[in-house]
Design a protein around this motif. Structure first.
Motif, PDB file in Angstrom:
ATOM      1  N   TYR A   1       0.830  -1.258  -0.018  1.00 39.30           N
ATOM      2  CA  TYR A   1       0.052  -0.040  -0.080  1.00 39.30           C
ATOM      3  C   TYR A   1       0.920   1.268  -0.128  1.00 39.30           C
ATOM      4  O   TYR A   1       0.642   2.171  -0.867  1.00 39.30           O
ATOM      5  CB  TYR A   1      -0.817   0.063   1.419  1.00 39.30           C
ATOM      6  CG  TYR A   1      -2.137  -0.993   1.194  1.00 39.30           C
ATOM      7  CD1 TYR A   1      -3.400  -0.449   0.910  1.00 39.30           C
ATOM      8  CD2 TYR A   1      -2.115  -2.318   1.143  1.00 39.30           C
ATOM      9  CE1 TYR A   1      -4.312  -1.222   0.780  1.00 39.30           C
ATOM     10  CE2 TYR A   1      -3.065  -3.225   1.338  1.00 39.30           C
ATOM     11  CZ  TYR A   1      -4.260  -2.452   0.968  1.00 39.30           C
ATOM     12  OH  TYR A   1      -5.423  -3.323   0.835  1.00 39.30           O
TER      13      TYR A   1
ATOM     14  N   VAL B   1      -1.255   4.230  -1.760  1.00 36.95           N
ATOM     15  CA  VAL B   1      -2.635   3.843  -1.339  1.00 36.95           C
ATOM     16  C   VAL B   1      -2.669   4.386   0.017  1.00 36.95           C
ATOM     17  O   VAL B   1      -2.071   3.633   0.847  1.00 36.95           O
ATOM     18  CB  VAL B   1      -2.781   2.337  -1.721  1.00 36.95           C
ATOM     19  CG1 VAL B   1      -4.424   2.159  -1.436  1.00 36.95           C
ATOM     20  CG2 VAL B   1      -2.554   1.994  -3.285  1.00 36.95           C
ATOM     21  N   GLU B   2      -3.531   5.070   0.272  1.00 30.22           N
ATOM     22  CA  GLU B   2      -3.747   5.929   1.363  1.00 30.22           C
ATOM     23  C   GLU B   2      -5.074   5.363   2.277  1.00 30.22           C
ATOM     24  O   GLU B   2      -5.821   4.527   1.585  1.00 30.22           O
ATOM     25  CB  GLU B   2      -3.879   7.139   1.276  1.00 30.22           C
ATOM     26  CG  GLU B   2      -2.910   8.017   0.525  1.00 30.22           C
ATOM     27  CD  GLU B   2      -3.060   9.452   0.221  1.00 30.22           C
ATOM     28  OE1 GLU B   2      -4.206   9.692   0.686  1.00 30.22           O
ATOM     29  OE2 GLU B   2      -2.405   9.991  -0.331  1.00 30.22           O
TER      30      GLU B   2
ATOM     31  N   ALA C   1      -7.747   1.369  -4.782  1.00 29.63           N
ATOM     32  CA  ALA C   1      -6.641   1.651  -5.781  1.00 29.63           C
ATOM     33  C   ALA C   1      -6.675   0.819  -6.845  1.00 29.63           C
ATOM     34  O   ALA C   1      -6.759  -0.667  -6.577  1.00 29.63           O
ATOM     35  CB  ALA C   1      -5.356   2.325  -5.465  1.00 29.63           C
TER      36      ALA C   1
ATOM     37  N   LYS D   1      -5.476   4.102 -10.914  1.00 28.61           N
ATOM     38  CA  LYS D   1      -6.734   5.030 -10.080  1.00 28.61           C
ATOM     39  C   LYS D   1      -6.528   5.159  -8.830  1.00 28.61           C
ATOM     40  O   LYS D   1      -6.340   3.697  -8.196  1.00 28.61           O
ATOM     41  CB  LYS D   1      -7.848   4.620 -10.779  1.00 28.61           C
ATOM     42  CG  LYS D   1      -8.870   5.370 -10.077  1.00 28.61           C
ATOM     43  CD  LYS D   1     -10.570   4.846 -10.488  1.00 28.61           C
ATOM     44  CE  LYS D   1     -11.411   5.640  -9.505  1.00 28.61           C
ATOM     45  NZ  LYS D   1     -12.326   6.148 -10.548  1.00 28.61           N
ATOM     46  N   HIS D   2      -6.196   6.228  -8.103  1.00 30.23           N
ATOM     47  CA  HIS D   2      -6.402   6.214  -6.586  1.00 30.23           C
ATOM     48  C   HIS D   2      -7.718   6.606  -6.382  1.00 30.23           C
ATOM     49  O   HIS D   2      -8.043   7.688  -6.323  1.00 30.23           O
ATOM     50  CB  HIS D   2      -5.245   7.015  -6.078  1.00 30.23           C
ATOM     51  CG  HIS D   2      -3.928   6.472  -6.057  1.00 30.23           C
ATOM     52  ND1 HIS D   2      -3.028   6.224  -7.452  1.00 30.23           N
ATOM     53  CD2 HIS D   2      -3.104   5.801  -5.238  1.00 30.23           C
ATOM     54  CE1 HIS D   2      -1.887   6.066  -6.986  1.00 30.23           C
ATOM     55  NE2 HIS D   2      -1.913   5.590  -5.951  1.00 30.23           N
TER      56      HIS D   2
ATOM     57  N   GLN E   1     -13.475   3.010  -7.541  1.00 26.88           N
ATOM     58  CA  GLN E   1     -12.441   1.882  -8.134  1.00 26.88           C
ATOM     59  C   GLN E   1     -12.899   1.693  -9.506  1.00 26.88           C
ATOM     60  O   GLN E   1     -14.026   2.303 -10.047  1.00 26.88           O
ATOM     61  CB  GLN E   1     -12.335   0.617  -7.515  1.00 26.88           C
ATOM     62  CG  GLN E   1     -13.640  -0.154  -7.551  1.00 26.88           C
ATOM     63  CD  GLN E   1     -14.738   0.188  -6.259  1.00 26.88           C
ATOM     64  OE1 GLN E   1     -14.174   0.348  -5.176  1.00 26.88           O
ATOM     65  NE2 GLN E   1     -15.909   0.430  -6.533  1.00 26.88           N
TER      66      GLN E   1
END
Length: 183
Positions: free
Chosen positions: A91, A96-97, A144, A158-159, A166
């Protein structure tokens, strides 16, 4: 991230997963926690069209920030690799958050309600297990998607901005078609 460093991941079933896959595109999905109703709703749509995704030359690999023991009972019937990343190593590597907006964004509310309703129905019928009340890694993960070429290049990414942001299967297949014209 422009290029993925080659590695092998271990799925929750113990199978080795090459990333990148030397023969196919990889759709690498970062999901939230084991039993996440929004994730389940999305993954059902991927399962319904899995043959179509494979026919397009794509291998699905799905990551969750839950431990493998917790995940196994929720993903046993999925036809693609599911990988546990409880320490969020991948992540972080892919940017990715987690954020409160994952649940607070109004665009997520209808998918959350729909996911909870469908998951509750499946839980009551014994087809699913309920998620932990305190999931490992919390509830605020953002999804993501990454489309990765056999040579490791990230062709598209894509985030998500909220819990249900998504690629749909149609968006994934559009990305695949677009990547073929740029390769």
């Amino acid at each position: 991230m422009d290029v993925v460093t080659p590695r092998h991941l271990t799925s929750v079933t113990g199978a080795q997963v090459a990333l990148p896959d030397p023969d196919r595109l990889v759709h690498l999905q970062f999901r939230r926690f084991a039993g996440c109703p929004v994730c389940n709703l999305h993954l059902r749509s991927v399962v319904r069209r899995h043959a179509e995704i494979e026919a397009a030359g794509v291998r699905e690999v799905v990551l969750f920030h839950s431990p493998a023991d917790e995940l196994r009972e929720h993903v046993a019937d999925l036809p693609f690799a599911v990988v546990a990343d409880p320490d969020r190593r991948l992540y972080r590597e892919f940017g990715v958050e987690s954020a409160r907006r994952s649940l607070l964004d109004p665009r997520a509310w209808l998918p959350i309600l729909r996911g909870v309703a469908i998951s509750t129905w499946h839980i009551l019928r014994g087809r699913e297990r309920s998620p932990s009340l305190t999931p490992h890694g919390g509830r605020f993960g953002l999804p993501a998607d990454f489309l990765i070429a056999p040579d490791g290049r990230v062709l598209a990414a894509k985030h998500g901005e909220h819990a249900s942001d998504q690629w749909s299967v149609d968006e994934l297949l559009t990305q695949v078609s677009g990547s073929r014209s740029t390769r």
